[in-house]
Every structure is written in structure tokens, then in C-alpha cells.
Enzyme design. Structure first.
Site, PDB file in Angstrom:
ATOM      1  N   GLY A 151      -8.115 -17.135 -33.333  1.00 19.89           N
ATOM      2  CA  GLY A 151      -9.267 -17.707 -34.026  1.00 19.89           C
ATOM      3  C   GLY A 151      -8.993 -19.067 -34.631  1.00 19.89           C
ATOM      4  O   GLY A 151      -9.846 -19.613 -35.324  1.00 19.89           O
ATOM      5  N   GLY A 152      -7.800 -19.621 -34.326  1.00 19.28           N
ATOM      6  CA  GLY A 152      -7.489 -20.967 -34.817  1.00 19.28           C
ATOM      7  C   GLY A 152      -8.506 -21.986 -34.321  1.00 19.28           C
ATOM      8  O   GLY A 152      -8.757 -22.992 -34.973  1.00 19.28           O
TER       9      GLY A 152
ATOM     10  N   ASP B 220      -4.994 -16.548 -22.436  1.00 15.25           N
ATOM     11  CA  ASP B 220      -5.475 -17.061 -23.720  1.00 15.25           C
ATOM     12  C   ASP B 220      -4.277 -17.303 -24.642  1.00 15.25           C
ATOM     13  O   ASP B 220      -3.224 -16.664 -24.502  1.00 15.25           O
ATOM     14  CB  ASP B 220      -6.433 -16.040 -24.350  1.00 15.25           C
ATOM     15  CG  ASP B 220      -7.453 -16.691 -25.281  1.00 15.25           C
ATOM     16  OD1 ASP B 220      -7.250 -17.856 -25.657  1.00 15.25           O
ATOM     17  OD2 ASP B 220      -8.442 -16.017 -25.629  1.00 15.25           O
TER      18      ASP B 220
ATOM     19  N   SER C 196      -5.117 -25.392 -27.117  1.00 10.06           N
ATOM     20  CA  SER C 196      -4.359 -26.438 -26.432  1.00 10.06           C
ATOM     21  C   SER C 196      -3.403 -25.880 -25.386  1.00 10.06           C
ATOM     22  O   SER C 196      -3.093 -26.558 -24.406  1.00 10.06           O
ATOM     23  CB  SER C 196      -3.596 -27.271 -27.463  1.00 10.06           C
ATOM     24  OG  SER C 196      -2.810 -26.434 -28.281  1.00 10.06           O
ATOM     25  N   THR C 197      -2.918 -24.649 -25.560  1.00 12.82           N
ATOM     26  CA  THR C 197      -1.986 -24.077 -24.573  1.00 12.82           C
ATOM     27  C   THR C 197      -2.764 -23.623 -23.340  1.00 12.82           C
ATOM     28  O   THR C 197      -2.398 -23.934 -22.201  1.00 12.82           O
ATOM     29  CB  THR C 197      -1.216 -22.886 -25.184  1.00 12.82           C
ATOM     30  OG1 THR C 197      -0.826 -23.222 -26.508  1.00 12.82           O
ATOM     31  CG2 THR C 197       0.017 -22.563 -24.358  1.00 12.82           C
TER      32      THR C 197
ATOM     33  N   THR D  47      -9.159 -20.247 -24.969  1.00 13.57           N
ATOM     34  CA  THR D  47      -9.442 -21.468 -25.734  1.00 13.57           C
ATOM     35  C   THR D  47      -8.168 -21.950 -26.418  1.00 13.57           C
ATOM     36  O   THR D  47      -7.335 -21.137 -26.809  1.00 13.57           O
ATOM     37  CB  THR D  47     -10.521 -21.142 -26.786  1.00 13.57           C
ATOM     38  OG1 THR D  47     -11.685 -20.693 -26.102  1.00 13.57           O
ATOM     39  CG2 THR D  47     -10.874 -22.346 -27.644  1.00 13.57           C
TER      40      THR D  47
ATOM     41  N   GLU E  30     -13.550 -14.732 -27.328  1.00 13.88           N
ATOM     42  CA  GLU E  30     -12.223 -14.440 -26.755  1.00 13.88           C
ATOM     43  C   GLU E  30     -11.971 -12.932 -26.736  1.00 13.88           C
ATOM     44  O   GLU E  30     -11.439 -12.393 -25.761  1.00 13.88           O
ATOM     45  CB  GLU E  30     -11.132 -15.132 -27.579  1.00 13.88           C
ATOM     46  CG  GLU E  30     -11.141 -16.646 -27.421  1.00 13.88           C
ATOM     47  CD  GLU E  30     -10.141 -17.344 -28.325  1.00 13.88           C
ATOM     48  OE1 GLU E  30      -9.592 -18.363 -27.906  1.00 13.88           O
ATOM     49  OE2 GLU E  30      -9.913 -16.870 -29.457  1.00 13.88           O
TER      50      GLU E  30
ATOM     51  N   ALA F 113      -2.670 -17.758 -28.737  1.00 19.37           N
ATOM     52  CA  ALA F 113      -2.726 -16.960 -29.973  1.00 19.37           C
ATOM     53  C   ALA F 113      -2.124 -17.800 -31.095  1.00 19.37           C
ATOM     54  O   ALA F 113      -1.382 -18.760 -30.852  1.00 19.37           O
ATOM     55  CB  ALA F 113      -1.952 -15.659 -29.803  1.00 19.37           C
ATOM     56  N   ASP F 114      -2.471 -17.428 -32.306  1.00 19.51           N
ATOM     57  CA  ASP F 114      -1.921 -18.123 -33.477  1.00 19.51           C
ATOM     58  C   ASP F 114      -0.697 -17.400 -34.023  1.00 19.51           C
ATOM     59  O   ASP F 114       0.184 -18.023 -34.603  1.00 19.51           O
ATOM     60  CB  ASP F 114      -3.015 -18.260 -34.534  1.00 19.51           C
ATOM     61  CG  ASP F 114      -4.192 -19.037 -33.971  1.00 19.51           C
ATOM     62  OD1 ASP F 114      -3.990 -20.208 -33.612  1.00 19.51           O
ATOM     63  OD2 ASP F 114      -5.277 -18.456 -33.818  1.00 19.51           O
TER      64      ASP F 114
HETATM   65  C1  5RP Z   1      -8.863 -20.108 -30.482  1.00 18.90           C
HETATM   66  C2  5RP Z   1      -7.576 -19.374 -30.399  1.00 18.90           C
HETATM   67  C3  5RP Z   1      -6.453 -20.092 -29.730  1.00 18.90           C
HETATM   68  O1  5RP Z   1      -6.089 -19.377 -28.606  1.00 18.90           O
HETATM   69  C4  5RP Z   1      -5.317 -20.192 -30.696  1.00 18.90           C
HETATM   70  O2  5RP Z   1      -5.777 -20.903 -31.825  1.00 18.90           O
HETATM   71  C5  5RP Z   1      -4.111 -20.896 -30.085  1.00 18.90           C
HETATM   72  O3  5RP Z   1      -4.411 -22.227 -29.808  1.00 18.90           O
HETATM   73  P1  5RP Z   1      -3.288 -23.272 -29.392  1.00 18.90           P
HETATM   74  O4  5RP Z   1      -2.801 -22.875 -28.036  1.00 18.90           O
HETATM   75  O5  5RP Z   1      -3.990 -24.607 -29.431  1.00 18.90           O
HETATM   76  O6  5RP Z   1      -2.195 -23.205 -30.428  1.00 18.90           O
HETATM   77  O7  5RP Z   1      -7.435 -18.256 -30.817  1.00 18.90           O
HETATM   78  O8  5RP Z   1      -9.820 -19.382 -31.201  1.00 18.90           O
END
Ligand code: 5RP
Length: 239
Positions: A104-105, A90, A35-36, A33, A112, A92-93
Site C-alpha cells: 500500500g506504499g 507485485d 517501482s520494482t 504497482t 492489488e 511489497a513494503d
Molecule cells: C503499492 C505497493 C507497492 O507494491 C509497494 O509500495 C512497493 O513499491 P516499490 O517497489 O516502489 O518499493 O504496495 O500500493
């Protein structure tokens, strides 16, 4: 046009594409989940359409991932129907030098963690801004909680030394509600050096479903960064 040259977007696209290139035919793929990962899902769909790979099924980690997979033509299945996940991709933050993560962002960390932990290979895709020396430096720790337990869990997280706050919606009145119908508490901890213990301690609080500490789950980390204003991808070496 400005959007196309956004350096963060370029880094995310590049790293998403790299991860998508690792997916092989006949694979069950965990679809993360954020944007990446959204770019990885798009590129997996492109490769399927181009006939570069075949017989792929995805397991989405969120409603967002499910919608994107459908949009890009990736067939979906569920954990009830498969005995393995070959690869999960996936975001990550935060990523520390030992490949431990805060996630969890997007409030999707519970599903996940189920999917990413089951994967034979869990590939993390981030832009360089996500790399930290110590977890908790830039991001609060998300904790998914069932609604009736929010108040005692807030109290318990304070007793553990955290500063918790209920995550509120943007362009939506009231708190963020997860895909499972629960709420998210974001917690500031001054010290997360005990991440492995804290992950278990928090998950032991009655009413907590899952927290965003991913300890010893990631296998490989790909980082998108800019060199001479051009997006490049490097694989992070574990400390
Ligand atoms: C969602 C997440 C995302 O993988 C995390 O927030 C990174 O997202 P992005 O690629 O948009 O920065 O953990 O629960």
C-alpha cells in the site's frame, strides 16, 4: 550516469527481470504497482516484442500499471473478461519470514489484493531492504477509507491501539486520493503479531475498503540484493 549505478535501482531491475522471466505464453498476468514491478512490466513488454512469449494479457492493479502496460505494449483486460489469473507480479513494503506482507506504499493495495489473491501464483518482488522479522517494523499499515468515514475510522483505529495519520500528498496540496477516489490512513501499530485477525478486524470497520496486510497470499518471494556490489536475485525460503 549516477542514476544507472544506484544500487537500489539495480536490485529492483534485476528482481523485476527475474519475475518477468517466469511469465509464459498464453498467460493472464496480474500487473502490480510500484517501482520494482514497473521493471517487471517493462521486461514482460520486451519479451513480447522480442517474440519470446506470445498471447499475454495483463490485469493492471492501478492507473500506474495500466499506463506502463500500454507504454510497453502489453494488451490489457479486466476481471469481467477472464476466469482466471495465471500469475501476478507485485512489490511489497515489508515481507516477513512467513511471506506475510504489508503493501500500500503506492496507495494501490485494494486493487492489488483483489488481483494478487485471485492469481494462481503470486510472485512478490522486493529489494533486500523490505525483509523484516516482524511486520510493522519499518512501515506503517495503509488503510483505504471512503472520504465521509475518515473521522470515525481514525477514532476506531486509535481504539484498536494504533496511531493513525491521514496520508498527505507530495507535490499536491491535501490528502492522497486513491485510484478509487478514496483516502488512505497510515497506522503505526506496536504489535502486528496478530496480523491475520487484525486484517479482518480493520476491514470490518464501516467505511474501510481494504488494508495493506496481505496474510497467506504470497506464493514466492524474490529478493534483489547486492553481492560484491553486483545485483543478484535469490528466492526467499518460507520459515
Ligand atoms: C503499492 C505497493 C507497492 O507494491 C509497494 O509500495 C512497493 O513499491 P516499490 O517497489 O516502489 O518499493 O504496495 O500500493
Amino acid at each position: 550516469m549516477a542514476e544507472q549505478t544506484d544500487p537500489i535501482k539495480l536490485m529492483k531491475q534485476e528482481v523485476g527481470q527475474k519475475a518477468a522471466s517466469l511469465v509464459q505464453s498464453n498467460s493472464i498476468v496480474g500487473l502490480g504497482t510500484g517501482s520494482t514491478t514497473a521493471y517487471a512490466i517493462q521486461f514482460i513488454g520486451d519479451r513480447l516484442k522480442a517474440g519470446e512469449i506470445e498471447n499475454i494479457v495483463g490485469i493492471p492493479t492501478s492507473f500506474q500499471a495500466e499506463v506502463l502496460a500500454k507504454e510497453y505494449g502489453i494488451p490489457l483486460t479486466s476481471l469481467d473478461a477472464v476466469e482466471r489469473i495465471d500469475i501476478a507480479i507485485d512489490g511489497a513494503d515489508e515481507v516477513d519470514p512467513h511471506f506475510n506482507l504489508i503493501k500500500g506504499g503506492g496507495a494501490a493495495h485494494t486493487r492489488e489484493k483483489v488481483v494478487d489473491s485471485l492469481a494462481e501464483q503470486f510472485i512478490v518482488v522486493v529489494d533486500s531492504g523490505k525483509l523484516v522479522d516482524k511486520l510493522g517494523s519499518t512501515f506503517l499499515l495503509p488503510v483505504e477509507v471512503i472520504p465521509m468515514a475518515v473521522t470515525p475510522v481514525l477514532r476506531a483505529l486509535k481504539a484498536l491501539g494504533g496511531q493513525p495519520e491521514l496520508r498527505m500528498g507530495v507535490k499536491k496540496a491535501g490528502p492522497v486520493v486513491t485510484d478509487q477516489g478514496n483516502l488512505v490512513i497510515d497506522v503505526k501499530f506496536d504489535d502486528l503479531s496478530n496480523a491475520e485477525d487484525l486484517e479482518k478486524t480493520i476491514n470490518n470497520l464501516p467505511g474501510v475498503l481494504e488494508n495493506g496486510l496481505f496474510v497467506n497470499v504470497a506464493d514466492r518471494v524474490f529478493v534483489g540484493e547486492l553481492q560484491d556490489n553486483k545485483p543478484v536475485v535469490r528466492e526467499l525460503q518460507k520459515a
